[in-house]
Design a protein around this motif. Structure first.
Motif, mmCIF file in Angstrom:
data_model
loop_
_atom_site.group_PDB
_atom_site.id
_atom_site.type_symbol
_atom_site.label_atom_id
_atom_site.label_comp_id
_atom_site.label_asym_id
_atom_site.label_seq_id
_atom_site.Cartn_x
_atom_site.Cartn_y
_atom_site.Cartn_z
ATOM 1 N N GLY A 112 0.808 -1.222 0.000
ATOM 2 C CA GLY A 112 0.000 0.000 0.000
ATOM 3 C C GLY A 112 0.837 1.265 0.000
ATOM 4 N N PRO A 113 0.185 2.381 0.271
ATOM 5 C CA PRO A 113 0.882 3.669 0.174
ATOM 6 C C PRO A 113 1.787 3.938 1.380
ATOM 7 N N THR A 114 2.830 4.702 1.127
ATOM 8 C CA THR A 114 3.641 5.215 2.217
ATOM 9 C C THR A 114 3.067 6.600 2.492
ATOM 10 N N VAL A 115 2.489 6.766 3.684
ATOM 11 C CA VAL A 115 1.698 7.975 3.917
ATOM 12 C C VAL A 115 2.542 9.134 4.479
ATOM 13 N N ILE A 125 -0.403 10.402 -9.391
ATOM 14 C CA ILE A 125 -1.333 9.598 -10.193
ATOM 15 C C ILE A 125 -0.685 8.316 -10.705
ATOM 16 N N GLY A 126 0.651 8.258 -10.678
ATOM 17 C CA GLY A 126 1.353 7.011 -11.013
ATOM 18 C C GLY A 126 1.087 5.959 -9.945
ATOM 19 N N ASN A 127 1.148 6.356 -8.679
ATOM 20 C CA ASN A 127 0.819 5.423 -7.593
ATOM 21 C C ASN A 127 -0.594 4.885 -7.793
ATOM 22 N N TYR A 128 -1.489 5.770 -8.198
ATOM 23 C CA TYR A 128 -2.881 5.326 -8.359
ATOM 24 C C TYR A 128 -3.043 4.347 -9.518
ATOM 25 N N ARG A 129 -2.131 4.392 -10.468
ATOM 26 C CA ARG A 129 -2.217 3.380 -11.530
ATOM 27 C C ARG A 129 -2.112 1.997 -10.880
ATOM 28 N N THR A 130 -1.163 1.852 -9.969
ATOM 29 C CA THR A 130 -0.965 0.555 -9.315
ATOM 30 C C THR A 130 -2.139 0.211 -8.393
ATOM 31 N N PHE A 131 -2.662 1.201 -7.685
ATOM 32 C CA PHE A 131 -3.791 0.906 -6.783
ATOM 33 C C PHE A 131 -5.052 0.542 -7.574
ATOM 34 N N THR A 184 0.939 -8.234 -5.079
ATOM 35 C CA THR A 184 1.096 -7.272 -6.175
ATOM 36 C C THR A 184 1.866 -6.023 -5.757
ATOM 37 N N GLY A 185 2.200 -5.243 -6.762
ATOM 38 C CA GLY A 185 2.853 -3.942 -6.554
ATOM 39 C C GLY A 185 3.317 -3.422 -7.902
ATOM 40 N N GLY A 186 3.892 -2.236 -7.902
ATOM 41 C CA GLY A 186 4.464 -1.707 -9.144
ATOM 42 C C GLY A 186 5.780 -2.439 -9.439
ATOM 43 N N MET A 187 6.223 -2.343 -10.693
ATOM 44 C CA MET A 187 7.465 -3.028 -11.123
ATOM 45 C C MET A 187 8.672 -2.668 -10.245
ATOM 46 N N ASP A 188 8.676 -1.427 -9.755
ATOM 47 C CA ASP A 188 9.833 -0.985 -8.957
ATOM 48 C C ASP A 188 9.966 -1.760 -7.645
ATOM 49 N N LEU A 189 8.918 -2.493 -7.273
ATOM 50 C CA LEU A 189 8.999 -3.227 -6.011
ATOM 51 C C LEU A 189 9.616 -4.619 -6.164
ATOM 52 N N ILE A 190 9.857 -5.048 -7.410
ATOM 53 C CA ILE A 190 10.418 -6.403 -7.605
ATOM 54 C C ILE A 190 11.750 -6.526 -6.859
ATOM 55 N N GLY A 219 2.657 -4.232 -11.914
ATOM 56 C CA GLY A 219 2.121 -3.277 -12.884
ATOM 57 C C GLY A 219 3.229 -2.411 -13.460
ATOM 58 N N ALA A 220 3.065 -2.065 -14.749
ATOM 59 C CA ALA A 220 4.053 -1.191 -15.410
ATOM 60 C C ALA A 220 3.848 0.253 -14.952
ATOM 61 N N PHE A 221 4.808 1.072 -15.239
ATOM 62 C CA PHE A 221 4.788 2.452 -14.746
ATOM 63 C C PHE A 221 3.905 3.378 -15.550
ATOM 64 N N MET A 222 3.555 4.429 -14.879
ATOM 65 C CA MET A 222 3.028 5.618 -15.540
ATOM 66 C C MET A 222 4.254 6.496 -15.746
ATOM 67 N N LYS A 225 9.827 7.373 -15.603
ATOM 68 C CA LYS A 225 8.902 7.023 -14.521
ATOM 69 C C LYS A 225 8.444 8.264 -13.752
ATOM 70 N N MET A 226 7.120 8.338 -13.531
ATOM 71 C CA MET A 226 6.618 9.430 -12.696
ATOM 72 C C MET A 226 7.026 9.118 -11.264
ATOM 73 N N ALA A 227 7.713 10.038 -10.622
ATOM 74 C CA ALA A 227 8.190 9.784 -9.260
ATOM 75 C C ALA A 227 8.363 11.087 -8.498
HETATM 76 P P1 AMP Z 1 4.755 4.139 -2.453
HETATM 77 O O1 AMP Z 1 3.666 4.947 -1.782
HETATM 78 O O2 AMP Z 1 5.900 4.983 -2.875
HETATM 79 O O3 AMP Z 1 5.192 2.970 -1.603
HETATM 80 O O4 AMP Z 1 4.162 3.526 -3.799
HETATM 81 C C1 AMP Z 1 2.903 2.929 -3.868
HETATM 82 C C2 AMP Z 1 2.775 2.069 -5.106
HETATM 83 O O5 AMP Z 1 2.879 2.858 -6.289
HETATM 84 C C3 AMP Z 1 3.844 0.975 -5.237
HETATM 85 O O6 AMP Z 1 3.208 -0.246 -5.576
HETATM 86 C C4 AMP Z 1 4.729 1.459 -6.384
HETATM 87 O O7 AMP Z 1 5.278 0.372 -7.084
HETATM 88 C C5 AMP Z 1 3.737 2.211 -7.225
HETATM 89 N N1 AMP Z 1 4.336 3.231 -8.116
HETATM 90 C C6 AMP Z 1 5.256 4.165 -7.808
HETATM 91 N N2 AMP Z 1 5.534 4.948 -8.884
HETATM 92 C C7 AMP Z 1 4.762 4.507 -9.913
HETATM 93 C C8 AMP Z 1 4.567 4.889 -11.289
HETATM 94 N N3 AMP Z 1 5.219 5.916 -11.832
HETATM 95 N N4 AMP Z 1 3.691 4.181 -12.032
HETATM 96 C C9 AMP Z 1 2.998 3.147 -11.503
HETATM 97 N N5 AMP Z 1 3.118 2.738 -10.213
HETATM 98 C C10 AMP Z 1 3.980 3.398 -9.416
#
Ligand code: AMP
Ligand code: ZN
Length: 449
Positions: free
Chosen positions: A30-33, A39-45, A227-233, A259-262, A268-270
């Motif tokens: 989940g999210p780190t609050v 909106i990239g995070n929301y793609r994964t959610f 599950t999670g975004g690709m960056d979590l592998i 999931g792939a990135f936005m 990558k959106m970050a």
């Molecule tokens: P975080 O709150 O940083 O722990 O990230 C929450 C989720 O968003 C994690 O599953 C990440 O893999 C995902 N995430 C972060 N950046 C992106 C992005 N640009 N596109 C899609 N998912 C992302």
């Protein structure tokens, strides 16, 4: 009907076999609050939500857990920078996250759990790892020795032929820096009062151990899907596997979905790149959360998407049109069995939602299905899409005088007979009575001019 999922572990699509018949357990990071999600995070959610809805559509009982990371390097750093207590900071962003997920029509997971409320199982897991000789105490914390872990790094395809006993205290690092990682960080002055007593020394958990402990506490030692975004592998999921499997001797997760990135301009959106947008930035541009959700549904979850306002705006226009059509269709129809089958096949093929969206448009254009059945079928699809089709505003049926309908039918017949002159003359008669006729695939529509 069989569900196929692309498993990062095997790097291929596999037929899904649940641990327990008719049920599925899934864990989402989940999210780190510490800030507003982008909106990239929301793609994964949204992906998590689509997985859940796909299983529910298939009649599975879903047991879904998602954590809220309310203690880690990032949250502590931000609370120090802003001089607010950790709980106050994380509480504020957790609330915001919940409000935004509701706007995106993401269903609330069965278990939404805060890391700070699961510290005892984390301490227990660290103790087990120490007892098993997998983790050891260093001056600043407890570390997992990756040499002691069976197949360390296989999820990420890492080759660690020469093990390293160097250590890394940070939660985030890249593959080149694969090394012993922290599961517990001893109390430091920087952490302020964020510390818990533990048999191996007061401190706080590392980010990776949080998810291992919570996932197993809620869902059991072996779970179906994670599950999670690709960056979590790497390193996060790699380390989750290492900790969980070293402690239990069991397989931690059967299917890993990423999931792939936005992206923005192919990057990558970050937060760290300062190229991010928030949901509120979209609203400022008159893009609604559901317009954004629709846009995401038109790309497969394993394909990167490149953000642009033009693309999202076009998607929103399509959604508005879809809702107008649904609102104009009469109620009381029944779901088309044929379309439902095709829809089910699409979503079960590793969540081919873009194909399912295309199918919705195909249905709209199909003259062999009546409008009431179209409405019922689209509302059925929406159990997965989550676009609130059922609450599409009703467009009242217009009262069309009988004689105008007769003229329109006659015109349609003339058109079929390619008698363009007669058809034209009839159109003029219709218009003279204050109505317009519009030709559509498989028929015509009448409305007041
Ligand atoms: P975080 O709150 O940083 O722990 O990230 C929450 C989720 O968003 C994690 O599953 C990440 O893999 C995902 N995430 C972060 N950046 C992106 C992005 N640009 N596109 C899609 N998912 C992302
Ligand atoms: Zn996690």
């Amino acid at each position: 009907m069989e569900i196929k999922l692309y498993n990062t572990l095997s790097r291929r699509k596999e037929a899904f076999k649940p641990l327990n018949k008719g049920a599925v357990s899934m864990y989402h990071c989940g999210p780190t609050v510490y800030d507003t999600p982008h909106i990239g995070n929301y793609r994964t959610f949204i992906l998590n939500d689509l997985i859940r809805r796909t299983f529910e559509y298939n009649g599975y009982k879903v047991d879904q857990a998602m954590n809220i990371t309310d203690v880690d390097d990032k949250t502590i750093r931000r609370s120090r920078e802003e001089k607010v207590p950790l709980k106050e900071l994380t509480g504020k962003y957790e609330k915001l996250f919940l409000e935004e997920t509701e706007k995106l029509n993401i269903l609330r997971p069965t278990h939404l759990i805060r890391a700070t409320e699961y510290i005892p199982p984390m301490i227990e897991l660290v103790s087990t790892l120490i007892d098993r000789g997998v983790a050891y105490k260093a001056s600043d914390g407890v570390y997992v020795s990756i040499d002691k872990v069976k197949n360390y790094g296989s999820l990420a395809g890492l080759d660690l032929s020469h093990g390293s006993h160097e250590r890394i205290a940070n939660d985030e690092y890249d593959k080149e820096n694969a090394r012993d990682f922290a599961v517990w960080k001893f109390k430091t002055a920087d952490d302020g009062d964020v510390a818990w007593d533990a048999p191996f020394g007061a401190g706080r958990p590392g980010w990776h151990i949080e998810c291992s402990a919570m996932a197993m506490k809620i869902l059991g030692t072996t779970i179906d899907i994670h599950t999670g975004g690709m960056d979590l592998i790497f390193p996060h999921h790699t380390n989750e596997i290492a900790q969980s499997e070293s402690a239990t001797g069991q397989t931690f997760v059967h299917y890993w979905l990423h999931g792939a990135f936005m992206n923005v301009s192919e990057e990558k959106m970050a937060k760290s790149k300062n190229n991010f947008l928030k949901l509120s930035d979209l609203l400022d541009e008159s893009i609604s959360p559901l317009g954004y959700r629709y846009w995401l549904l038109t790309a497969h979850y394993r394909s990167p998407v490149n953000f642009s306002f033009e693309a999202v705006r076009a998607a929103q226009t399509a959604l508005i049109r879809l809702l107008q059509l649904i609102g104009s269709y009469p109620e009381g129809g029944s779901v088309s069995v044929d379309y439902q089958k095709r829809f089910n096949e699409s979503i079960n093929d590793d969540l081919n939602i873009p194909q399912a969206v295309a199918l919705a448009w195909e249905l709209i254009k199909d003259s062999n299905v009546n409008d009431a059945d179209k409405r019922a079928t689209l509302i059925d699809f929406d159990r997965v899409f989550g676009l609130k089709f059922e609450s599409a505003p009703r467009v009242e049926e217009e009262e069309i005088p009988e004689e105008v309908k007769v003229l329109a039918e006659a015109r349609e017949e003339a058109r079929q007979a390619k008698d363009w002159k007669k058809a034209d003359a009839l159109r003029k008669e219709i218009e003279a009575r204050g109505f317009a006729v519009k030709d559509e695939t498989g028929g015509f529509k009448l409305r007041s001019a």
